[in-house]
Design a protein around this motif. Structure first.
Motif, PDB file in Angstrom:
ATOM      1  N   CYS A   1       0.839  -1.195   0.000  1.00  0.00           N
ATOM      2  CA  CYS A   1       0.000   0.000   0.000  1.00  0.00           C
ATOM      3  C   CYS A   1       0.876   1.248   0.000  1.00  0.00           C
ATOM      4  O   CYS A   1       2.075   1.201   0.272  1.00  0.00           O
ATOM      5  N   GLY A   2       0.252   2.369  -0.314  1.00  0.00           N
ATOM      6  CA  GLY A   2       0.901   3.668  -0.215  1.00  0.00           C
ATOM      7  C   GLY A   2       0.152   4.530   0.781  1.00  0.00           C
ATOM      8  O   GLY A   2      -1.052   4.342   1.011  1.00  0.00           O
ATOM      9  N   PHE A   3       0.851   5.492   1.366  1.00  0.00           N
ATOM     10  CA  PHE A   3       0.240   6.370   2.351  1.00  0.00           C
ATOM     11  C   PHE A   3       0.883   7.750   2.265  1.00  0.00           C
ATOM     12  O   PHE A   3       2.091   7.899   2.429  1.00  0.00           O
ATOM     13  N   GLY A   4       0.086   8.749   1.992  1.00  0.00           N
ATOM     14  CA  GLY A   4       0.571  10.117   1.954  1.00  0.00           C
ATOM     15  C   GLY A   4      -0.596  11.071   2.136  1.00  0.00           C
ATOM     16  O   GLY A   4      -1.752  10.693   1.901  1.00  0.00           O
ATOM     17  N   PRO A   5      -0.317  12.288   2.578  1.00  0.00           N
ATOM     18  CA  PRO A   5       1.018  12.837   2.816  1.00  0.00           C
ATOM     19  C   PRO A   5       1.641  12.314   4.104  1.00  0.00           C
ATOM     20  O   PRO A   5       0.938  11.990   5.051  1.00  0.00           O
ATOM     21  N   LYS A   6       2.968  12.210   4.073  1.00  0.00           N
ATOM     22  CA  LYS A   6       3.691  11.947   5.302  1.00  0.00           C
ATOM     23  C   LYS A   6       3.707  13.232   6.132  1.00  0.00           C
ATOM     24  O   LYS A   6       3.583  14.328   5.602  1.00  0.00           O
ATOM     25  N   PRO A   7       3.887  13.118   7.446  1.00  0.00           N
ATOM     26  CA  PRO A   7       4.019  14.328   8.254  1.00  0.00           C
ATOM     27  C   PRO A   7       5.227  15.163   7.831  1.00  0.00           C
ATOM     28  O   PRO A   7       6.229  14.626   7.341  1.00  0.00           O
ATOM     29  N   VAL A   8       5.130  16.456   8.030  1.00  0.00           N
ATOM     30  CA  VAL A   8       6.268  17.343   7.792  1.00  0.00           C
ATOM     31  C   VAL A   8       7.361  17.080   8.826  1.00  0.00           C
ATOM     32  O   VAL A   8       8.550  17.057   8.502  1.00  0.00           O
ATOM     33  N   GLN A   9       6.959  16.877  10.076  1.00  0.00           N
ATOM     34  CA  GLN A   9       7.926  16.659  11.146  1.00  0.00           C
ATOM     35  C   GLN A   9       8.582  15.290  10.981  1.00  0.00           C
ATOM     36  O   GLN A   9       7.920  14.310  10.671  1.00  0.00           O
ATOM     37  N   GLN A  10       9.868  15.274  11.216  1.00  0.00           N
ATOM     38  CA  GLN A  10      10.645  14.054  11.034  1.00  0.00           C
ATOM     39  C   GLN A  10      11.276  13.617  12.354  1.00  0.00           C
ATOM     40  O   GLN A  10      11.676  14.458  13.150  1.00  0.00           O
ATOM     41  N   PRO A  11      11.411  12.305  12.596  1.00  0.00           N
ATOM     42  CA  PRO A  11      11.022  11.213  11.695  1.00  0.00           C
ATOM     43  C   PRO A  11       9.507  11.042  11.576  1.00  0.00           C
ATOM     44  O   PRO A  11       9.028  10.431  10.638  1.00  0.00           O
ATOM     45  N   HIS A  12       8.772  11.570  12.563  1.00  0.00           N
ATOM     46  CA  HIS A  12       7.310  11.610  12.471  1.00  0.00           C
ATOM     47  C   HIS A  12       6.850  12.656  13.471  1.00  0.00           C
ATOM     48  O   HIS A  12       7.636  13.158  14.284  1.00  0.00           O
ATOM     49  N   LEU A  13       5.581  13.030  13.403  1.00  0.00           N
ATOM     50  CA  LEU A  13       5.122  14.041  14.349  1.00  0.00           C
ATOM     51  C   LEU A  13       5.223  13.491  15.775  1.00  0.00           C
ATOM     52  O   LEU A  13       5.108  12.286  16.006  1.00  0.00           O
ATOM     53  N   PRO A  14       5.493  14.357  16.756  1.00  0.00           N
ATOM     54  CA  PRO A  14       5.652  13.886  18.130  1.00  0.00           C
ATOM     55  C   PRO A  14       4.381  13.200  18.627  1.00  0.00           C
ATOM     56  O   PRO A  14       3.273  13.630  18.334  1.00  0.00           O
ATOM     57  N   ILE A  15       4.567  12.130  19.381  1.00  0.00           N
ATOM     58  CA  ILE A  15       3.446  11.413  19.990  1.00  0.00           C
ATOM     59  C   ILE A  15       3.572  11.517  21.502  1.00  0.00           C
ATOM     60  O   ILE A  15       4.619  11.195  22.076  1.00  0.00           O
ATOM     61  N   TRP A  16       2.515  11.980  22.119  1.00  0.00           N
ATOM     62  CA  TRP A  16       2.424  12.027  23.571  1.00  0.00           C
ATOM     63  C   TRP A  16       1.378  11.013  24.031  1.00  0.00           C
ATOM     64  O   TRP A  16       0.481  10.643  23.274  1.00  0.00           O
ATOM     65  N   PHE A  17       1.492  10.625  25.297  1.00  0.00           N
ATOM     66  CA  PHE A  17       0.465   9.784  25.906  1.00  0.00           C
ATOM     67  C   PHE A  17       0.019  10.418  27.213  1.00  0.00           C
ATOM     68  O   PHE A  17       0.833  10.914  27.990  1.00  0.00           O
ATOM     69  N   GLY A  18      -1.300  10.387  27.414  1.00  0.00           N
ATOM     70  CA  GLY A  18      -1.879  10.906  28.625  1.00  0.00           C
ATOM     71  C   GLY A  18      -2.427   9.787  29.490  1.00  0.00           C
ATOM     72  O   GLY A  18      -2.928   8.786  28.979  1.00  0.00           O
ATOM     73  N   GLY A  19      -2.345   9.959  30.808  1.00  0.00           N
ATOM     74  CA  GLY A  19      -2.842   8.941  31.729  1.00  0.00           C
ATOM     75  C   GLY A  19      -1.817   8.657  32.805  1.00  0.00           C
ATOM     76  O   GLY A  19      -0.714   9.225  32.808  1.00  0.00           O
ATOM     77  N   ASP A  20      -2.173   7.768  33.707  1.00  0.00           N
ATOM     78  CA  ASP A  20      -1.380   7.601  34.921  1.00  0.00           C
ATOM     79  C   ASP A  20      -0.870   6.187  35.185  1.00  0.00           C
ATOM     80  O   ASP A  20       0.057   6.021  35.967  1.00  0.00           O
ATOM     81  N   ALA A  21      -1.458   5.188  34.591  1.00  0.00           N
ATOM     82  CA  ALA A  21      -1.098   3.807  34.902  1.00  0.00           C
ATOM     83  C   ALA A  21       0.332   3.496  34.468  1.00  0.00           C
ATOM     84  O   ALA A  21       0.849   4.111  33.522  1.00  0.00           O
TER      85      ALA A  21
END
Length: 308
Positions: free
Chosen positions: A170-190
């Motif tokens: 498969c193909g997927f675009g557009p890729k994010p501008v930010q490299q290597p990918h856009l920042p990923i955060w996680f919320g929660g406490d466990a």
């Protein structure tokens, strides 16, 4: 390191512990105007939460007014130039990860690299039931969804095989501008959330963790075998101390905003000592309208930002 000051999006939810009456008459154009003001004042991120559907028994505390985060952030992104665009939070297991990856990479591309999601696993079982998503598997789904989205964002020939997600050829675009990918955060406490940050994340946004425990939690994240030494950010706003696990009102005396400049600076210094790198200066109670909000944020930009 300078503390980064972010800003909540007015009228993006009606959680009883956080909403103020002045927000009620706002219309969409007002929200865009206020975010443009925040952008011009130099705030770092705008932040808004997400639910898709709320059972009636939770409406009194949680409200039933929530934007779709990526749609709302796209509109705000079109009216701002520098403000980073953040969900706080998006419920990761509730939407197909291919669709979510497309939404966030589109937002990132169209806003020249300003998208920054905070994902959570969710807490409201009835919402999962109404969307046909197994509540008991939400943690495993979140891990797999995050890995699949990173694959789509970073690989020219993305391929993934898992329990919940499968794609290849498969193909997927557009890729994010930010490299290597856009920042990923996680919320929660466990602990599972903290391990997810160690494996995939660029930041952690705790919810009900007592601030005094942040240093131990940060050490735990960085002690995990899958943590690779990358830079991590940590967000916490004092106003969250007023919100219980199911949006109960807790009346924590540290949560309300104040006009005491030194108290705000001292609070931010305390958070910084605990490892927090980004926060929001809470609004004082009793604001009277748009102009009062603008006056407050202008004061924060002029009186607080230069000192933190």
């Amino acid at each position: 390191m300078k503390m980064k000051l972010s800003i909540g999006v007015p009228k993006s939810m009606k959680v009883a512990a956080m909403v103020q009456p002045w927000e009620d008459p706002l219309i969409g154009a007002d929200v865009g105007e206020l975010m443009a003001v925040a952008d011009n004042l130099g705030f770092y991120k705008c932040m808004l939460g997400e639910h898709f559907i709320i059972p009636k028994e939770h409406i009194e505390l949680s409200g039933d007014w929530y934007f779709h985060t990526v749609v709302a952030l796209g509109v705000i992104g079109g009216q701002t130039k520098n403000l980073r665009l953040t969900s706080s939070i998006s419920i990761l297991p509730l939407q197909n990860p291919i669709v979510q990856a497309k939404a966030w990479s589109t937002l990132d591309w169209l806003t020249c690299g300003r998208a920054e999601p905070i994902f959570g696993v969710g807490w409201l079982k009835e919402e999962f039931d109404m969307l046909g998503v197994p509540f008991g598997k939400r943690g495993a789904m979140a891990d797999e969804y995050a890995a699949a989205m990173i694959e789509l964002w970073t690989k020219e020939d993305p391929e993934f095989e898992g329990e919940f997600v499968n794609f290849k050829n498969c193909g997927f675009g557009p890729k994010p501008v930010q490299q290597p990918h856009l920042p990923i955060w996680f919320g929660g406490d466990a602990p599972a959330v903290q391990r997810r940050v160690a494996k995939f994340g660029d930041g952690w946004s705790p919810f009900r963790t007592p601030p005094e425990k942040f240093p131990d939690c940060i050490d735990y994240i960085k002690s995990q075998p899958e943590y690779d030494g990358r830079s991590l950010e940590f967000f916490f706003a004092l106003e969250m101390l007023n919100v219980g696990a199911q949006h109960e009102i807790l009346d924590d005396p540290r949560a309300p905003g104040t006009s005491d400049k030194q108290k705000i600076i001292d609070q931010i210094s305390w958070l910084k000592e605990l490892g927090v790198t980004e926060t929001i200066v809470p609004l004082p109670p009793g604001l009277t309208g748009k102009q009062a909000w603008i006056d407050r944020q202008t004061w924060v930009a002029e009186e607080i930002m230069p000192h933190i």
